[in-house]
Design a protein around this motif. Structure first.
Motif, PDB file in Angstrom:
ATOM      1  N   ASP A 232       0.661  14.360  17.961  1.00 48.73           N
ATOM      2  CA  ASP A 232       0.811  14.645  16.234  1.00 48.73           C
ATOM      3  C   ASP A 232       1.886  16.501  16.206  1.00 48.73           C
TER       4      ASP A 232
ATOM      5  N   GLY B 183       9.111  14.386   8.101  1.00 50.93           N
ATOM      6  CA  GLY B 183       8.103  15.518   7.135  1.00 50.93           C
ATOM      7  C   GLY B 183       6.533  15.562   8.518  1.00 50.93           C
ATOM      8  N   GLY B 184       7.136  15.656   9.594  1.00 46.61           N
ATOM      9  CA  GLY B 184       5.706  15.521  10.921  1.00 46.61           C
ATOM     10  C   GLY B 184       6.625  14.272  11.793  1.00 46.61           C
TER      11      GLY B 184
ATOM     12  N   LEU C 163       4.921  20.756   8.157  1.00 52.80           N
ATOM     13  CA  LEU C 163       3.938  19.666   8.100  1.00 52.80           C
ATOM     14  C   LEU C 163       4.240  19.274   7.245  1.00 52.80           C
ATOM     15  N   ASP C 164       4.578  17.393   7.119  1.00 53.77           N
ATOM     16  CA  ASP C 164       4.159  16.336   6.207  1.00 53.77           C
ATOM     17  C   ASP C 164       5.240  16.963   5.053  1.00 53.77           C
TER      18      ASP C 164
END
Length: 153
Positions: A43, A35-36, A102-103
């Motif tokens: 990042d 999730g990232g 993402l996330d």
């Protein structure tokens, strides 16, 4: 905003080939599962573009930076190579058909290349957070494109 950065005449060797594709696939899966996460100290998110020639979805792990307005910034650096990465041209052809992972979720975004003072401000933020990008800029004579990814509602 227009995507108008031309290839330069000098720069580092652009990463390419089977090994790079394998590594990108591996990292995209890893980022997607977690999730990232981090990729080469950044990042990371998975950028999903539509191929400008093929029309096929392409995935690429890229480092991102938070912009003050809540959008995400990415840099088409290609490690300081004279040419832009392939995903840059995919964004240029289809800026409204971009998604990011993402996330733990997939988000529809619109891609915009920054220019002028807006780019300068974003560039300062990026190079302060990661001086590596300033080193990439020194390697090439093209201005590294800074792309803002804005969530579509």
């Amino acid at each position: 905003m227009s995507f108008d950065t031309r290839a330069g005449t000098r720069g580092a060797r652009q990463p390419k080939g089977r090994l790079l594709r394998w590594m990108n696939t591996l990292m995209a899966r890893r980022i997607g599962r977690r999730g990232g996460g981090k990729f080469m100290g950044f990042d990371a998110l998975v950028l999903r573009t539509v191929g400008r020639k093929s029309g096929v979805e392409r995935t690429t792990p890229v480092g991102w930076f938070a912009a003050p307005d809540g959008s995400r910034l990415i840099v088409a650096s290609a490690a300081g190579a004279p040419g832009n990465p392939a995903w840059y041209y995919n964004l240029a052809a289809n800026p409204d058909k971009v998604r990011i992972d993402l996330d733990g979720r997939t988000i529809d975004v619109r891609a915009e290349q920054l220019h002028g003072p807006e780019r300068d401000e974003a560039w300062k933020l990026i190079t302060t957070a990661s001086p590596r990008f300033a080193e990439y800029q020194v390697k090439t004579d093209r201005e590294l494109p800074v792309i803002r990814l804005v969530e579509r509602s």
